[in-house]
Enzyme design. Structure first.
Site, PDB file in Angstrom:
ATOM      1  N   LYS A  22       0.841  -1.217   0.000  1.00  0.00           N
ATOM      2  CA  LYS A  22       0.000   0.000   0.000  1.00  0.00           C
ATOM      3  C   LYS A  22       0.866   1.252   0.000  1.00  0.00           C
ATOM      4  O   LYS A  22       0.659   2.175  -0.782  1.00  0.00           O
ATOM      5  CB  LYS A  22      -0.896  -0.016   1.239  1.00  0.00           C
ATOM      6  CG  LYS A  22      -1.528   1.323   1.571  1.00  0.00           C
ATOM      7  CD  LYS A  22      -2.423   1.259   2.795  1.00  0.00           C
ATOM      8  CE  LYS A  22      -1.740   1.408   4.122  1.00  0.00           C
ATOM      9  NZ  LYS A  22      -1.352   2.791   4.474  1.00  0.00           N
ATOM     10  N   ASN A  23       1.846   1.287   0.903  1.00  0.00           N
ATOM     11  CA  ASN A  23       2.606   2.534   1.069  1.00  0.00           C
ATOM     12  C   ASN A  23       3.649   2.758  -0.018  1.00  0.00           C
ATOM     13  O   ASN A  23       4.286   3.806  -0.064  1.00  0.00           O
ATOM     14  CB  ASN A  23       3.247   2.584   2.460  1.00  0.00           C
ATOM     15  CG  ASN A  23       2.189   2.767   3.536  1.00  0.00           C
ATOM     16  OD1 ASN A  23       1.039   3.076   3.229  1.00  0.00           O
ATOM     17  ND2 ASN A  23       2.571   2.559   4.777  1.00  0.00           N
ATOM     18  N   ARG A 121       0.671  14.207  13.590  1.00  0.00           N
ATOM     19  CA  ARG A 121       1.132  14.020  12.214  1.00  0.00           C
ATOM     20  C   ARG A 121       1.151  15.302  11.374  1.00  0.00           C
ATOM     21  O   ARG A 121       0.442  15.399  10.363  1.00  0.00           O
ATOM     22  CB  ARG A 121       0.325  12.909  11.518  1.00  0.00           C
ATOM     23  CG  ARG A 121       0.360  11.623  12.292  1.00  0.00           C
ATOM     24  CD  ARG A 121      -0.317  10.492  11.586  1.00  0.00           C
ATOM     25  NE  ARG A 121       0.415  10.002  10.433  1.00  0.00           N
ATOM     26  CZ  ARG A 121      -0.039   9.061   9.626  1.00  0.00           C
ATOM     27  NH1 ARG A 121      -1.230   8.535   9.824  1.00  0.00           N
ATOM     28  NH2 ARG A 121       0.680   8.648   8.608  1.00  0.00           N
ATOM     29  N   ARG A 398      -8.640  -0.676   4.611  1.00  0.00           N
ATOM     30  CA  ARG A 398      -7.764   0.337   4.016  1.00  0.00           C
ATOM     31  C   ARG A 398      -6.402  -0.252   3.656  1.00  0.00           C
ATOM     32  O   ARG A 398      -5.732   0.264   2.763  1.00  0.00           O
ATOM     33  CB  ARG A 398      -7.548   1.489   5.004  1.00  0.00           C
ATOM     34  CG  ARG A 398      -8.776   2.321   5.251  1.00  0.00           C
ATOM     35  CD  ARG A 398      -8.429   3.505   6.106  1.00  0.00           C
ATOM     36  NE  ARG A 398      -7.236   4.142   5.574  1.00  0.00           N
ATOM     37  CZ  ARG A 398      -6.404   4.911   6.280  1.00  0.00           C
ATOM     38  NH1 ARG A 398      -6.643   5.133   7.547  1.00  0.00           N
ATOM     39  NH2 ARG A 398      -5.345   5.448   5.725  1.00  0.00           N
TER      40      ARG A 398
HETATM   41  N1  EPU Z   1       6.586  14.396  11.088  1.00  0.00           N
HETATM   42  C1  EPU Z   1       6.731  15.729  11.402  1.00  0.00           C
HETATM   43  N2  EPU Z   1       6.631  16.642  10.395  1.00  0.00           N
HETATM   44  C2  EPU Z   1       6.424  16.287   9.098  1.00  0.00           C
HETATM   45  C3  EPU Z   1       6.299  14.933   8.784  1.00  0.00           C
HETATM   46  C4  EPU Z   1       6.399  13.996   9.800  1.00  0.00           C
HETATM   47  O1  EPU Z   1       6.906  16.075  12.563  1.00  0.00           O
HETATM   48  O2  EPU Z   1       6.345  17.176   8.245  1.00  0.00           O
HETATM   49  C5  EPU Z   1       6.691  13.373  12.147  1.00  0.00           C
HETATM   50  C6  EPU Z   1       5.404  12.574  12.333  1.00  0.00           C
HETATM   51  O3  EPU Z   1       4.469  13.247  13.134  1.00  0.00           O
HETATM   52  C7  EPU Z   1       5.932  11.312  12.952  1.00  0.00           C
HETATM   53  C8  EPU Z   1       7.297  11.133  12.266  1.00  0.00           C
HETATM   54  O4  EPU Z   1       7.633  12.406  11.740  1.00  0.00           O
HETATM   55  O5  EPU Z   1       6.115  11.477  14.320  1.00  0.00           O
HETATM   56  C9  EPU Z   1       7.340  10.133  11.142  1.00  0.00           C
HETATM   57  O6  EPU Z   1       6.230  10.321  10.294  1.00  0.00           O
HETATM   58  P1  EPU Z   1       6.277  10.089   8.720  1.00  0.00           P
HETATM   59  O7  EPU Z   1       6.139  11.383   8.048  1.00  0.00           O
HETATM   60  O8  EPU Z   1       7.437   9.238   8.375  1.00  0.00           O
HETATM   61  O9  EPU Z   1       4.937   9.270   8.510  1.00  0.00           O
HETATM   62  P2  EPU Z   1       4.040   9.334   7.214  1.00  0.00           P
HETATM   63  O10 EPU Z   1       4.877   9.572   6.047  1.00  0.00           O
HETATM   64  O11 EPU Z   1       2.881  10.236   7.461  1.00  0.00           O
HETATM   65  C10 EPU Z   1       4.220   6.804   6.601  1.00  0.00           C
HETATM   66  C11 EPU Z   1       3.282   5.671   6.393  1.00  0.00           C
HETATM   67  C12 EPU Z   1       2.699   5.261   7.734  1.00  0.00           C
HETATM   68  C13 EPU Z   1       3.855   4.853   8.648  1.00  0.00           C
HETATM   69  C14 EPU Z   1       4.842   6.011   8.775  1.00  0.00           C
HETATM   70  C15 EPU Z   1       6.071   5.665   9.588  1.00  0.00           C
HETATM   71  C16 EPU Z   1       2.467   6.077   4.164  1.00  0.00           C
HETATM   72  C17 EPU Z   1       1.340   6.450   3.269  1.00  0.00           C
HETATM   73  N3  EPU Z   1       2.224   6.088   5.475  1.00  0.00           N
HETATM   74  O12 EPU Z   1       3.451   7.871   7.163  1.00  0.00           O
HETATM   75  O13 EPU Z   1       1.870   4.126   7.496  1.00  0.00           O
HETATM   76  O14 EPU Z   1       3.352   4.525   9.926  1.00  0.00           O
HETATM   77  O15 EPU Z   1       5.280   6.414   7.468  1.00  0.00           O
HETATM   78  O16 EPU Z   1       6.752   4.595   9.036  1.00  0.00           O
HETATM   79  O17 EPU Z   1       3.535   5.757   3.689  1.00  0.00           O
HETATM   80  C18 EPU Z   1       0.140   2.612   7.944  1.00  0.00           C
HETATM   81  O18 EPU Z   1       0.380   2.070   6.851  1.00  0.00           O
HETATM   82  O19 EPU Z   1      -0.621   2.086   8.802  1.00  0.00           O
HETATM   83  C19 EPU Z   1       0.751   3.891   8.253  1.00  0.00           C
HETATM   84  C20 EPU Z   1       0.280   4.711   9.201  1.00  0.00           C
END
Ligand code: EPU
Length: 422
Positions: A22-23, A121, A398
């Site tokens: 998915k991701n 997030r 999802r």
């Molecule tokens: N963060 C910030 N600022 C930003 C972006 C992130 O502070 O601008 C923080 C977040 O709040 C968090 C950390 O950085 O504490 C890491 O978040 P990240 O941005 O890596 O998460 P994401 O990109 O929103 C993806 C996956 C998630 C997975 C996380 C961590 C996708 C679509 N989603 O989310 O997947 O948990 O990386 O590996 O790729 C899931 O599939 O169930 C899922 C939630």
């Protein structure tokens, strides 16, 4: 709303085929915004989130069709249109359209995703990076608007490793003028998969999979045919299922290099995991002999936060105490209250869960609260005595394709009841 009814205690056997990730699929779909023409993505998982991203792209004018695990996206008629709140609120990953839209059209408007069930997030790093590339960012009525005649290459340091942030910036930089360097980039396999696809599209990218990614912008990209990597979290979830039920199963379409940290940790609990080509043979220890293990969630190549809930479900039946530290998201223990309803002994203090293993879990009515929390309830229910009814499984839909079919093919007692109470 659909529910799952699971009667636990069955030993599973046979083979299970892992779906596309998915991701990895979601950013690849967003990347089609970067060029005109028809992209064909194979090994696409049949998931609600894929449908939502299809709606986001269709709303921008893309032509979308899906047939037999192949998704065709035609962006010839793509227009510069917003990603609306109605879609973004159901899937945060819609924010992945921001970088490609501003890079291709010079303007992007995407609803600002709010907090969600697992934490605040924010997307400040996505915006900071685009600003560094010369975009003018404004926030208005819940929308982020990014404008730039043409993005310029820049050196961007992310003080937190962010998966979708790195992906958004990499896509934007692919069409920017000049060289972009993303420092402290996320190293997740999904980021590397996107980089591989972008390179196939004609982008100049090096370093993906490491903490420094360099992108030399090009003027134009072309559409491609691309096969999505297997879903490492689905693989990890099936390993915990085999582990907690003492089962012997073959998990097909899995990449060991993507799940090495998961496998190493789960071996500590007594699960045997061996590679058989592109499959994994997984043998759970006899019931009652599962060992406790401590874990800390970390960005790749560490133990993923997306496996934390399933790990807690598994170790809730270990012969001893496990300590789990969630370091990525601040509110990712929603499954614990539900697991406790099934008899698990878990205490949470700050970001630490202390899991005191019990000899048996008992089926109960429980509620899914987010995607991985739901998966942990399935894991627990398969080992629990009696019947567990999992409500609100739209969360599960999802991210897990046909999970009830895959589990019942392995001999599990699981069925979906359509349209139960909410
Ligand atoms: N963060 C910030 N600022 C930003 C972006 C992130 O502070 O601008 C923080 C977040 O709040 C968090 C950390 O950085 O504490 C890491 O978040 P990240 O941005 O890596 O998460 P994401 O990109 O929103 C993806 C996956 C998630 C997975 C996380 C961590 C996708 C679509 N989603 O989310 O997947 O948990 O990386 O590996 O790729 C899931 O599939 O169930 C899922 C939630």
């Amino acid at each position: 709303m659909d529910r799952l009814i699971i009667t636990g205690g069955k030993r599973l056997s046979g083979e299970v085929q892992i779906s596309g990730a998915k991701n990895a699929a979601l950013p690849l779909m967003a990347s089609t915004i970067l060029c005109k023409g028809e992209t064909v993505l194979s090994n696409i998982p049949g998931l609600k989130d894929i449908m939502t991203m299809s709606e986001v792209l269709a709303n921008m004018g893309a032509g979308i069709s899906v047939e037999g695990g192949c998704l065709r996206i035609n962006t010839d008629t793509l227009m510069n249109k917003e990603a609306p709140y109605e879609l973004v609120k159901t899937m945060r990953a819609s924010v992945l359209t921001l970088g490609p839209m501003v890079a291709r059209f010079g303007c992007a408007k995407v609803s600002l995703p709010g907090g969600c069930a697992i934490g605040a997030r924010p997307i400040n790093l996505h915006l900071m990076g685009l600003e560094k590339m010369g975009a003018k960012i404004t926030l208005s009525q819940g929308y982020v608007v990014a404008k730039a005649k043409r993005l310029k290459g820049a050196t961007i340091y992310c003080d937190i490793s962010t998966v979708t942030g790195t992906e958004n910036l990499m896509m934007a930089a692919a069409l920017a003028k000049g060289r972009t360097i993303i420092e402290n980039a996320a190293r997740e396999p999904e980021v590397e998969d996107l980089a591989n696809a972008l390179v196939k599209m004609g982008a100049k990218i090096s370093g993906a999979g490491s903490t420094v990614i360099e992108i030399e912008g090009v003027d134009e990209l072309r559409p491609i045919d691309y096969t999505i990597i297997p879903d490492r979290i689905e693989t990890g979830t099936f390993i915990t299922i085999a582990g907690i039920t003492g089962s012997n199963i073959l998990i097909k379409n899995s990449r060991y290099d993507h799940i090495a940290a998961i496998a190493e940790k789960l071996r500590e609990t007594g699960i045997i995991i061996t590679e058989e080509g592109d499959a994994l043979r997984v043998i759970g220890p006899p019931i009652g002999t599962l060992q406790p293990a401590d874990v800390r969630t970390m960005p790749f190549p560490g133990f993923p936060t997306d496996m934390q809930a399933q790990f807690i479900a598994l170790t809730s039946m270990a012969a001893g105490t496990s300590i789990v530290r969630e370091t990525i998201f601040e509110n990712r223990y929603m499954h614990v209250a539900e697991l406790k309803r099934m008899g698990a002994h878990i205490e949470i203090e700050d970001n630490i869960a202390t899991v005191r293993g019990v000899q048996r879990l008992l089926g109960a009515p429980v509620m899914a609260t987010d995607l991985r929390a739901s998966a942990s309830l399935v894991v627990a229910a398969l080992a629990a005595e009696g019947e567990t009814i999992i409500d609100r499984i739209y969360h599960l839909d999802r991210g897990y394709e046909k999970i009830e079919d895959k589990i019942s093919n392995l001999g599990g007692d699981i069925r979906r009841v359509k349209g139960g109470r909410t």
